[in-house]
Write a protein that holds these residues in place. Structure first.
Motif, PDB file in Angstrom:
ATOM      1  N   ILE A 146      37.320  24.365  64.708  1.00  0.00           N
ATOM      2  CA  ILE A 146      38.015  23.448  63.843  1.00  0.00           C
ATOM      3  C   ILE A 146      37.523  22.217  64.062  1.00  0.00           C
ATOM      4  O   ILE A 146      37.417  21.471  62.937  1.00  0.00           O
ATOM      5  CB  ILE A 146      39.589  23.633  63.752  1.00  0.00           C
ATOM      6  CG1 ILE A 146      40.022  25.102  63.705  1.00  0.00           C
ATOM      7  CG2 ILE A 146      40.190  22.382  63.246  1.00  0.00           C
ATOM      8  CD1 ILE A 146      41.443  25.308  63.877  1.00  0.00           C
ATOM      9  N   ASP A 147      37.316  21.681  65.212  1.00  0.00           N
ATOM     10  CA  ASP A 147      37.104  20.320  65.444  1.00  0.00           C
ATOM     11  C   ASP A 147      35.607  20.038  64.910  1.00  0.00           C
ATOM     12  O   ASP A 147      35.286  19.024  64.548  1.00  0.00           O
ATOM     13  CB  ASP A 147      37.221  19.938  66.879  1.00  0.00           C
ATOM     14  CG  ASP A 147      38.599  20.012  67.254  1.00  0.00           C
ATOM     15  OD1 ASP A 147      39.456  19.771  66.485  1.00  0.00           O
ATOM     16  OD2 ASP A 147      38.915  20.009  68.479  1.00  0.00           O
ATOM     17  N   ARG A 193      41.642  30.421  72.359  1.00  0.00           N
ATOM     18  CA  ARG A 193      42.421  29.395  71.985  1.00  0.00           C
ATOM     19  C   ARG A 193      41.471  28.112  72.005  1.00  0.00           C
ATOM     20  O   ARG A 193      41.434  27.220  71.167  1.00  0.00           O
ATOM     21  CB  ARG A 193      43.727  28.738  72.611  1.00  0.00           C
ATOM     22  CG  ARG A 193      44.769  29.747  72.146  1.00  0.00           C
ATOM     23  CD  ARG A 193      46.049  29.374  72.957  1.00  0.00           C
ATOM     24  NE  ARG A 193      47.325  30.447  72.681  1.00  0.00           N
ATOM     25  CZ  ARG A 193      47.913  30.180  71.603  1.00  0.00           C
ATOM     26  NH1 ARG A 193      47.786  29.205  70.761  1.00  0.00           N
ATOM     27  NH2 ARG A 193      49.020  31.129  71.306  1.00  0.00           N
ATOM     28  N   MET A 211      39.708  25.804  68.819  1.00  0.00           N
ATOM     29  CA  MET A 211      39.825  24.446  68.823  1.00  0.00           C
ATOM     30  C   MET A 211      38.388  23.937  68.437  1.00  0.00           C
ATOM     31  O   MET A 211      38.052  22.998  67.549  1.00  0.00           O
ATOM     32  CB  MET A 211      40.406  23.853  70.024  1.00  0.00           C
ATOM     33  CG  MET A 211      41.796  24.025  70.297  1.00  0.00           C
ATOM     34  SD  MET A 211      42.956  23.026  69.131  1.00  0.00           S
ATOM     35  CE  MET A 211      42.430  21.293  69.661  1.00  0.00           C
ATOM     36  N   LYS A 236      45.120  23.961  62.428  1.00  0.00           N
ATOM     37  CA  LYS A 236      45.294  24.191  63.745  1.00  0.00           C
ATOM     38  C   LYS A 236      46.349  24.935  64.179  1.00  0.00           C
ATOM     39  O   LYS A 236      46.624  25.867  64.564  1.00  0.00           O
ATOM     40  CB  LYS A 236      45.068  22.862  64.763  1.00  0.00           C
ATOM     41  CG  LYS A 236      43.853  22.256  64.790  1.00  0.00           C
ATOM     42  CD  LYS A 236      43.668  21.077  65.860  1.00  0.00           C
ATOM     43  CE  LYS A 236      42.342  20.310  65.683  1.00  0.00           C
ATOM     44  NZ  LYS A 236      42.314  19.279  66.554  1.00  0.00           N
TER      45      LYS A 236
END
Length: 582
Positions: free
Chosen positions: A348-349, A341, A345, A314
């Protein structure tokens, strides 16, 4: 038959013995018949003795003749075998007794026999060396039996042939030995670079190549050379593969370092690895540079950093997003940073994309953003010049509205110089706007999209500026006409009443600011034209209207008392304070 001759020396002879025999017969009284018979018998026995002697002599003569013949044959054979007829030839004496002839050829035979023995020894020595070298080349180090010498040809010509063959073999042996030593040296260097035990490697090829074993002669056989060549090829291939593997790990290592901003102290720990990242196979010669444990250590470090990268994903992604936003901000391209952004997130999550793929995609976006910014650079430079010119134009209007601008106050001469430069710059605005419009239209035609500046179409900004500038020019003309009418009225009043009234104050109307900093939307709604206005030191105008009160120049310069005094006394002439026409 019987003689009475006596040997003067008194020795026994045949006559004395016969005489003695007669005396004995006389004493015995043998008859004549008996005596004749005995004498005949004695005579026969003598003949037999002579006959035997003659036979023996004849046999001896035959043997001597055979010996002479054999000697001559052997002399001829030795001369033929040795190939030397000039040094030792047949004896000149070919007559005389047999023994004299034998005695004449005996020295020649003895000399030739001696030469033959020496020649056989030379042949045996040369042939032994040839056999030994041939055995070394063939890989058979056991000497075996001594080679048989062909005694039928012991000539110097044949010996020269053997010696020439020996010299060729010795040269081949020397060349092979040199080749073996070169192979061994190459194996030693490769083993040093790869971190492999040299002695065990060469011992597997042939034990004689290991100097620690104490073997003096090294194997030069075809098999040894072939195995050495295969060993070198195998080591070189291993070196090539290891270097490729190490370079891949080093490249990953550098990428991870750059990605995570690894400090220089930590990077120096792997300088011996990264120094070979662009080296060729032949350039890597440092011992242990491609050792297996070094490659394993590098791979472990790459794996460690890769795991660390996943945990810092991140942070790394937002860093790249910040770089992307900075590029767009400098290029005055408006983007939705919060949505971008949030999307990062979410990716990635959720784990729906590999970290490397995400970073690679962001790198592509950064590259495209740089290309986009580069394509806008020329236009943006002209936009900045236009905005600066508009600010100077606004300052010049404020300066012209100041009634005290010609007073010899502090900094007045500097403001006067700035006003002169501002007028020159303002006169260039129309040409600058035209050039900007042309370049913007070409850009939009090439790309099929609108050129926006902080979210506002640039051509719309320029059109609005042109419209406001035209309105301002019309306002100026109206004010000039109004001023002329007022002056005529004052002149008429003076001629009628005979007195000059006090001049009326200069009408102060609402100032209309023209330029990209003052553009506003309908109904007074402010329009944001630049996200970087405050960053560049210029405040954006938010309202469509400005304060109608006179505004002092924005950039008066404070001078020291000494500078002001010197200016008033030395350079403050009236001509310096005369303003140029607006």
């Amino acid at each position: 038959m019987v003689t009475d001759a006596k040997n003067p020396l008194g020795e026994t002879t045949c006559g004395s013995l016969l005489q003695k025999l007669q005396e004995i017969w006389d004493e015995v009284g043998e008859s004549d018949e008996q005596r004749d018979r005995m004498l005949l018998q004695l005579e026969q026995e003598c003949l037999d003795v002579y006959k035997r002697k003659v036979e023996l002599a004849a046999k001896s003569r035959a043997q001597l003749l055979q010996a002479l013949s054999d000697g001559r044959v052997e002399l001829s054979t030795l001369q033929s075998a040795l190939g030397e007829k000039s040094s030792v030839g047949f004896p000149e004496k070919t007559s005389g007794t047999i023994k004299e002839q034998l005695a004449a050829i005996a020295p020649a035979l003895e000399q030739l026999w001696k030469q033959k023995e020496e020649r056989v020894t030379q042949f045996a020595d040369v042939q032994s060396q040839i056999q030994k070298i041939c055995g070394e080349i063939a890989g058979n180090l056991s000497l075996g039996e001594t080679p048989a010498v062909d005694e039928s040809d012991l000539s110097l010509k044949k010996l020269d042939e053997y010696q020439s063959q020996l010299q060729d073999l010795q040269k081949e042996k020397s060349d092979r030995l040199q080749q073996v030593l070169e192979y061994v040296s190459t194996v030693h260097d490769l083993c040093a670079v790869l971190g492999i035990d040299f002695y065990s490697t060469v011992t597997e090829v042939h034990p004689s190549l290991n100097d620690s074993t104490g073997v003096q002669s090294k194997s030069i056989s075809n098999d040894t050379l072939s195995r050495l060549d295969q060993t070198v090829l195998a080591l070189e291939e291993d070196k090539k593969q290891r270097l490729h593997k190490l370079q891949e790990s080093a490249a990953q290592l550098i990428d991870l370092w750059n990605l995570m901003d690894t400090p220089e102290e930590e990077r120096k720990l792997f300088d011996h690895v990264t120094c070979n990242i662009s080296a060729s196979v032949d350039e890597v010669t440092v011992p242990g540079a491609l050792a297996a444990d070094l490659i394993e250590q590098t791979e472990v470090e790459v794996e460690r950093l890769d795991q660390l990268k996943a945990s810092r994903m991140k942070e790394i992604a937002f860093k790249k997003q910040g770089e992307l936003e900075e590029i767009f901000a400098r290029a005055h391209i408006e983007i939705d940073t919060e949505a971008a952004r949030g999307k990062i997130m979410e990716l990635i999550d959720s784990g729906s994309v590999e970290p490397t793929e995400l970073l690679a995609d962001m790198d592509d976006q950064i590259a495209k953003a740089k290309d986009e910014a580069l394509s806008r650079k020329d236009i943006l430079d002209k936009v900045e010049k236009w905005m600066s010119a508009c600010e100077e134009e606004s300052w010049l209007e404020d300066y012209n509205r100041d009634e005290n601008r010609y007073n010899a106050s502090r900094g007045a001469h500097l403001n006067l110089k700035r006003a002169e430069k501002a007028r020159i710059l303002v006169n260039k605005i129309p040409a600058l706007v035209d050039s900007l419009v042309a370049k913007t239209r070409v850009w939009e035609e090439e790309r099929g999209i609108s050129f926006t500046y902080d979210g506002v179409p640039l051509l719309a900004m320029l059109d609005e500026y042109a419209m406001l500038r035209q309105e301002r020019e019309e306002e100026k003309r109206r004010l000039r006409d109004q001023k002329k009418i007022q002056e005529l009225q004052h002149t008429d009043q003076e001629s009628v009443f005979g007195s000059k009234p006090s001049p009326s104050p200069r009408p102060v109307g609402t100032k209309k600011v023209v330029g990209p900093r003052a553009n506003g939307g309908p109904n007074g709604t402010p329009r944001r034209l630049s996200l970087n206005a405050h960053q560049n030191g210029r405040s954006a105008v938010k309202d469509a209207k400005r304060d109608p009160r006179p505004v002092a120049p924005l950039n008066y310069v404070e001078l020291s008392k000494e500078d002001a005094a010197s200016h008033v006394s030395g350079t403050g002439s009236g001509s310096d304070l005369i303003p140029a026409s607006p």
